[in-house]
Design an enzyme around this catalytic site. Structure first.
Site, PDB file in Angstrom:
ATOM      1  N   ASP A  46       0.841  -1.198   0.000  1.00 40.12           N
ATOM      2  CA  ASP A  46       0.000   0.000   0.000  1.00 40.12           C
ATOM      3  C   ASP A  46       0.876   1.247   0.000  1.00 40.12           C
ATOM      4  OD1 ASP A  46      -2.915   1.173   0.835  1.00 40.12           O
ATOM      5  OD2 ASP A  46      -1.318   2.255   1.882  1.00 40.12           O
ATOM      6  N   TYR A  51       2.983   9.847  -0.277  1.00 39.82           N
ATOM      7  CA  TYR A  51       4.133   9.234   0.391  1.00 39.82           C
ATOM      8  C   TYR A  51       5.443   9.482  -0.370  1.00 39.82           C
ATOM      9  CZ  TYR A  51       0.341   6.489   2.569  1.00 39.82           C
ATOM     10  OH  TYR A  51      -0.802   6.073   3.192  1.00 39.82           O
ATOM     11  N   LYS A  76      -2.862   5.859  -4.001  1.00 40.00           N
ATOM     12  CA  LYS A  76      -3.935   6.794  -3.667  1.00 40.00           C
ATOM     13  C   LYS A  76      -3.691   8.147  -4.323  1.00 40.00           C
ATOM     14  CE  LYS A  76      -3.727   4.742   0.922  1.00 40.00           C
ATOM     15  NZ  LYS A  76      -2.274   4.530   0.922  1.00 40.00           N
ATOM     16  N   HIS A 109      -7.673   9.657  -1.472  1.00 39.84           N
ATOM     17  CA  HIS A 109      -7.006   9.621  -0.162  1.00 39.84           C
ATOM     18  C   HIS A 109      -7.853  10.231   0.958  1.00 39.84           C
ATOM     19  CE1 HIS A 109      -2.631   9.307   1.442  1.00 39.84           C
ATOM     20  NE2 HIS A 109      -3.493   9.019   2.393  1.00 39.84           N
TER      21      HIS A 109
END
Length: 278
Positions: A46, A51, A76, A109
């Site tokens: 994931d 990120y 996401k 998200h």
């Protein structure tokens, strides 16, 4: 890790119930960390645009030697890219960074209520799904009120809602809503953050009873509760330990003790108010 159960999403796609999260893993470390996770038996990874480690994650997937169809990759869409056309562009960019032809799950998200764009955004996800570039689509951090509106104005019920969920924030209302509508519940920050939850006397006692770590019994609680769970670590020994949760089972007393830990205590933002990136 062949013991890892899968859940069947509402469109028939199989998703491993235990996966590996890469939040806060720097991109230049992600390839090594994800490689360790895959070597340890994890088959679900994931990540997210936010990120900033999709590139390293994708490198590990490509170099793993595991057939692509045996891996389940989630990413996401970040808040600043919500909107129909901008979502399509953002998805293309994510695929490019990952070096993949498709993802297994693509999520919005956050709902970002101030932007009020999640319905148009989700329609872009429906197009991505119809084109076969995502095998399933869903959301993250959506409250039941957001999900109700989304389902009323679009045609594909989200396959997954990934929410903050741990023994101190058990989210019974959201889990009940998801169950009613065939939406899988996926837990982020499943172990809480820091050592707080893992040092709670109840959790420590259950761990000692089973000869396991505190993290292992919390992950086991998630699995027996029916959640999809994605623990994160950068420490190889802990990555392996967190996957070793199938040789024991919590009993009714353990589950009752866990149920009593719910404080409705969020560690992250309230999705009804979080508008970062709007």
């Amino acid at each position: 890790m062949s013991q890892v159960p899968s859940i069947t999403l509402n469109n028939g796609v199989e998703m491993p119930q235990l996966g590996f999260g890469v939040w806060q893993v720097p991109d230049d470390e992600a390839a090594k960390v994800v490689a360790t996770a895959i070597e340890s038996g994890y088959r679900s990874i994931d990540t997210a645009t936010l990120y900033e480690n999709e590139r390293g994650t994708g490198q590990a997937v490509s170099a793993s030697g595991v057939p692509r169809e045996d891996l389940f990759v989630t990413t996401k869409l970040w808040n600043s890219e919500q909107g129909h056309d901008s979502t399509l562009r953002a998805f293309d960019a994510s695929l490019d960074r990952l070096g993949l032809d498709y993802v297994d799950l693509y999520l919005i998200h956050w709902p970002v209520p101030a932007k009020d764009a999640y319905v148009d955004t989700y329609r872009a996800l429906e197009r991505i799904l119809s084109e076969g570039r995502a095998r399933a689509i869903g959301v993250s951090n959506f409250l039941p009120e957001h999900l109700e509106r989304l389902m009323g104005e679009t045609s594909v019920v989200p396959a997954v809602n990934q929410i903050e969920l741990h023994p101190q924030l058990q989210q019974p209302e959201s889990r009940a809503f998801h169950a009613e509508h065939g939406i899988a519940t996926e837990a982020w920050s499943p172990l809480g953050q820091g050592k707080g939850l893992l040092e709670v006397p109840t959790v420590v006692a259950i761990a000692q009873k089973h000869g396991r770590s505190a993290a292992q019994v919390v992950i086991r609680w998630h699995l027996q509760t029916g959640n999809v769970v994605i623990p994160k670590s950068v420490t190889p020994s802990r990555i392996k330990e967190n996957a070793d949760v199938f040789g024991f089972e919590l009993d009714a007393d353990d589950l009752a003790a866990f149920a009593a830990l719910d404080e409705g205590k969020r560690l992250g933002p309230n999705p009804g108010e979080f508008n970062a990136g709007a």
